[in-house]
Write a protein that holds these residues in place. Structure first.
Motif, short mmCIF file in Angstrom:
data_model
loop_
_atom_site.label_atom_id
_atom_site.label_comp_id
_atom_site.label_asym_id
_atom_site.label_seq_id
_atom_site.Cartn_x
_atom_site.Cartn_y
_atom_site.Cartn_z
N ALA A 138 0.89 -1.18 -0.02
CA ALA A 138 0.01 -0.09 0.04
C ALA A 138 1.04 1.21 0.01
O ALA A 138 0.60 2.36 -0.74
CB ALA A 138 -0.89 0.04 1.16
N LEU A 139 1.91 1.13 0.82
CA LEU A 139 2.88 2.34 0.84
C LEU A 139 3.48 2.66 -0.61
O LEU A 139 3.71 3.88 -0.95
CB LEU A 139 3.89 2.31 2.09
CG LEU A 139 3.44 2.58 3.31
CD1 LEU A 139 4.38 2.00 4.21
CD2 LEU A 139 3.05 3.85 3.58
N GLY A 146 -0.03 8.06 -6.00
CA GLY A 146 -0.86 9.04 -5.26
C GLY A 146 -2.25 8.36 -4.63
O GLY A 146 -2.82 9.11 -3.91
N PHE A 147 -2.47 7.16 -4.76
CA PHE A 147 -3.81 6.71 -4.45
C PHE A 147 -3.50 6.08 -3.15
O PHE A 147 -2.51 5.50 -2.56
CB PHE A 147 -3.95 5.22 -5.27
CG PHE A 147 -5.34 4.74 -4.81
CD1 PHE A 147 -6.53 5.32 -5.05
CD2 PHE A 147 -5.08 3.42 -4.09
CE1 PHE A 147 -7.81 4.77 -4.87
CE2 PHE A 147 -6.86 2.83 -4.00
CZ PHE A 147 -7.75 3.51 -4.15
N PHE A 152 -6.44 2.00 -0.46
CA PHE A 152 -6.10 0.72 -1.30
C PHE A 152 -6.40 -0.41 -0.24
O PHE A 152 -6.86 -1.54 -0.69
CB PHE A 152 -4.71 0.82 -1.52
CG PHE A 152 -4.05 -0.47 -2.08
CD1 PHE A 152 -4.17 -0.90 -3.30
CD2 PHE A 152 -3.33 -1.29 -1.40
CE1 PHE A 152 -3.84 -2.07 -3.77
CE2 PHE A 152 -2.73 -2.41 -1.59
CZ PHE A 152 -2.98 -2.92 -2.82
N GLN A 153 -6.15 -0.10 0.95
CA GLN A 153 -6.14 -1.26 2.00
C GLN A 153 -7.63 -1.70 2.01
O GLN A 153 -8.11 -2.73 2.53
CB GLN A 153 -5.42 -1.17 3.18
CG GLN A 153 -4.04 -1.19 3.08
CD GLN A 153 -3.31 -0.64 4.49
OE1 GLN A 153 -2.09 -0.89 4.52
NE2 GLN A 153 -4.01 0.04 5.26
N MET A 154 -8.70 -0.58 2.07
CA MET A 154 -10.23 -0.89 2.25
C MET A 154 -10.69 -1.89 1.00
O MET A 154 -11.59 -2.83 1.33
CB MET A 154 -10.70 0.57 2.09
CG MET A 154 -12.17 0.47 2.67
SD MET A 154 -13.07 1.93 2.90
CE MET A 154 -12.19 2.69 4.30
N CYS A 155 -9.99 -1.39 -0.07
CA CYS A 155 -10.44 -2.53 -1.18
C CYS A 155 -9.87 -3.70 -1.05
O CYS A 155 -10.82 -4.87 -1.45
CB CYS A 155 -9.91 -2.03 -2.67
SG CYS A 155 -10.30 -0.39 -3.07
N ILE A 186 -9.18 6.27 9.30
CA ILE A 186 -8.15 7.17 10.22
C ILE A 186 -6.69 7.29 9.57
O ILE A 186 -6.06 8.39 9.42
CB ILE A 186 -7.86 6.25 11.66
CG1 ILE A 186 -9.10 6.71 12.55
CG2 ILE A 186 -6.62 6.77 12.54
CD1 ILE A 186 -8.91 5.66 13.76
N ILE A 187 -6.27 6.22 8.86
CA ILE A 187 -4.96 6.24 8.10
C ILE A 187 -5.05 7.25 6.98
O ILE A 187 -4.25 7.77 6.82
CB ILE A 187 -4.56 4.79 7.50
CG1 ILE A 187 -4.16 3.83 9.04
CG2 ILE A 187 -3.41 4.81 6.58
CD1 ILE A 187 -4.06 2.51 8.37
N ALA A 188 -6.45 7.04 6.31
CA ALA A 188 -6.38 7.91 5.20
C ALA A 188 -6.55 9.37 5.35
O ALA A 188 -5.86 10.06 4.68
CB ALA A 188 -7.78 7.52 4.08
#
Length: 203
Positions: A138-139, A146-147, A152-155, A186-188
């Motif tokens: 994800a990083l 830029g996504f 990404f992790q939610m998908c 929270i991360i986003a």
């Protein structure tokens, strides 16, 4: 993100805090028989159906991603991530043995788990590490495209929860989804890969 080497006391406390908060979040999940997304979610889900504990699965699933981290993120990030994964794998069962809940509503457990894991992962990210597995990918994707890592992790989490429906009751899967939304939001909303944290600063 700036990767700092050699590691400072500032980084040590940040990594320790990240490990503790993430492990606490997983403890809430397991106590309420819920799951989360990402690598930790896959490990929790497998621990419900196979005769290995969360820590063992968490390490095994993370192993292939360490190579990706070594190639794309460098030695410092990879070593810190390995330390974080081993820490979470060790601290989670220790907390589970020490903490007892007379009553823990599943919705509350989901929200607390999402909040604790979200804060813990941000701490790891800010101090040049991740919780292994999908977090590494994800990083890399956020840096290149830029996504946002959280989205990404939610998908990916959608896949985990689809599988969770085969193991958990519908209510448990719904509460688990709420926790994952809290975590990734929270991360986003609170972390950007491009942000730089000067050594010795607060937060």
């Amino acid at each position: 993100m700036s990767l700092k080497s050699p590691i400072s006391l500032y980084d040590v406390q940040g990594l320790a805090f990240g490990v503790l908060m993430t492990a606490l979040g997983v403890t809430f999940l397991k106590e309420a028989a819920l799951v989360t997304g990402q690598t930790a979610g896959a490990a929790v889900l497998l621990s419900y159906v196979l005769p290995l504990d969360f820590g063992a699965f968490f390490i095994l699933i993370s192993l292939p991603f360490f190579w990706l981290s070594w190639v794309r993120r460098g030695v410092s990030f990879t070593l810190r991530t390995i330390v974080a994964v081993l820490g979470i794998s060790t601290v989670t069962p220790a907390l589970g043995a020490l903490i007892r809940f007379d009553e823990l509503p599943p919705l509350l457990a989901a929200v607390l788990a999402g909040a604790c894991c979200g804060v813990g992962l941000i701490a790891l990210f800010r101090h040049g590490a991740s919780a292994g597995g999908l977090g590494i990918l994800a990083l890399i994707i956020e840096e290149r495209t830029g996504f946002r890592a959280g989205w990404f992790q939610m998908c990916f989490d959608a896949v985990i929860f689809a599988l969770a429906l085969l193991v958990l009751p519908l209510e448990g899967a719904v509460y688990s989804c709420v926790g994952a939304i809290v975590l990734n939001a929270i991360i986003a909303w609170n972390f950007r890969v491009a942000q730089t944290v000067p050594a010795g600063s607060a937060g």
